[in-house]
Design an enzyme around this catalytic site. Structure first.
Site, PDB file in Angstrom:
ATOM      1  N   ASP A  35      14.472  47.456   3.643  1.00  7.82           N
ATOM      2  CA  ASP A  35      15.379  48.560   4.226  1.00  7.82           C
ATOM      3  C   ASP A  35      16.579  48.569   3.098  1.00  7.82           C
ATOM      4  O   ASP A  35      17.805  48.164   3.378  1.00  7.82           O
ATOM      5  CB  ASP A  35      15.878  47.911   5.440  1.00  7.82           C
TER       6      ASP A  35
HETATM    7  C1  SPV Z   1      19.185  50.008  11.418  1.00  9.44           C
HETATM    8  O1  SPV Z   1      18.567  49.568  12.540  1.00  9.44           O
HETATM    9  O2  SPV Z   1      18.408  50.180  10.524  1.00  9.44           O
HETATM   10  C2  SPV Z   1      20.703  49.970  11.290  1.00  9.44           C
HETATM   11  C3  SPV Z   1      21.187  48.730  11.927  1.00  9.44           C
HETATM   12  O3  SPV Z   1      21.147  50.502  10.474  1.00  9.44           O
HETATM   13  S1  SPV Z   1      21.191  47.021  10.860  1.00  9.44           S
HETATM   14  O4  SPV Z   1      20.071  46.806  10.706  1.00  9.44           O
HETATM   15  O5  SPV Z   1      22.082  46.225  11.712  1.00  9.44           O
HETATM   16  O6  SPV Z   1      21.707  47.554   9.606  1.00  9.44           O
HETATM   17 MG    MG Z   2      19.718  51.257   9.336  1.00 13.82          MG
END
Ligand code: SPV
Ligand code: MG
Length: 298
Positions: free
Chosen positions: A54
């Site tokens: 991510d």
């Molecule tokens: C997501 O679910 O991608 C978010 C929330 O942005 S977090 O993973 O806490 O950044």
């Molecule tokens: Mg996110």
């Protein structure tokens, strides 16, 4: 009423809006089935389905395709996590146009620099854009939307980046002034204390959104008491799937047959219903009836 208008109505209703995280059309459909108000198409979960970090690796089009599949499959609003807006103000403007045209009800953009890393990553790099540069993105987003009810959620990562409460409040106020429709205040602490301090201090007029992943023991009643408008359960469906698949695969690998496992998983029938196999049958019948009426078949 469009999903965009429905979401805005719910946000203004004074009731806590509950949003379930999803990573594809199937999980979105399951969120809908359980009576949630809306679906969160999160960057963490969607990236994970590709076994990718991510970290702004997937493109806007790839994320948009997933959000579109959710919109097509569901009849509750979809809120798309658009990370940093995939670039500068012009990219944000294009993002709003594409997501709004796809039927998404809201997008969230965050004030980190591109490429961003997940907010909850231990030892992750969390660098914020200047307030001015993020305000420029909000202006671009506001100008780009066609339906005024298309909701632009401005997410500040000031607390995630350890910049302190004053910076978080200052930025939230600036984002509201720039035209954001809601503020997402994120925290990586394991208690909701700094979130509550933020909402009790900030004094703005637009709704507050939270993602309680790191402080899972916070109670709904406390969120209501602190005037929080929306709670996003961002990644529990993904993590539940991960756990369930691991458990089942481990059992399959170590079993002589599938007999014991079969009782622990959904039936084929459950999935036929989810994918609307029976609608297909009805459609076939309808076509047959019409062909008959038109004299093609006896
Ligand atoms: C997501 O679910 O991608 C978010 C929330 O942005 S977090 O993973 O806490 O950044
Ligand atoms: Mg996110």
């Amino acid at each position: 009423m469009s999903q965009t208008n429905i979401l805005r109505k719910k946000l203004n209703s004074g009731n806590l809006v509950k949003v379930g995280g999803a990573f594809d059309a199937m999980s979105a459909k399951i969120v809908e089935t359980h009576g949630f108000d809306a679906i969160w198409a999160g960057s963490f979960a969607i990236s994970a389905t590709r076994a990718l970090p991510d970290a702004s690796i997937m493109t806007m089009t790839e994320f948009l395709n997933v959000a579109t599949s959710m919109v097509d499959a569901c009849s509750i609003p979809v809120i798309a996590d658009c990370d940093t807006g995939f670039g500068g103000p012009s990219n944000v403007s294009y993002t709003v146009k594409k997501y709004e045209n796809a039927g998404v009800a809201a997008i969230s953009i965050e004030d980190k620099v591109f490429p961003k890393q997940n907010s909850l990553l231990e030892g992750g790099t969390q660098v914020l854009l200047s307030e001015k540069e993020f305000v420029a993105k909000i202006i671009a987003a506001k100008e780009a939307k066609k339906n005024p009810n298309f909701t632009i959620i401005a997410r500040t990562e000031a607390l995630i980046a350890n910049l302190g409460m004053n910076e978080a409040i200052k930025r939230a106020k600036a984002y509201e002034k720039a035209g954001a429709d809601a503020i997402l205040i994120h925290s990586k602490q394991n208690t909701p204390n700094e979130i509550f301090e933020f909402v009790d201090t900030w004094n703005g007029n637009i709704p507050i959104v939270i993602v309680p992943t790191s402080y899972p023991n916070v109670k709904l009643n406390d969120l209501k008491k602190h005037d929080i408008s929306m709670v996003i359960y961002a990644n529990q469906t993904l993590r539940a799937s991960y756990t369930a698949m691991n458990q089942i695969l481990e059992q399959i690998k170590n079993s002589e047959s599938l007999e014991k496992i079969n009782g622990q998983i959904s039936s084929m029938e459950d999935i036929f219903k989810l994918q609307k196999m029976y609608d297909l049958k009805n459609e076939e019948e309808m076509i047959k009836t019409n062909l008959k009426k038109m004299g093609y078949v006896n």
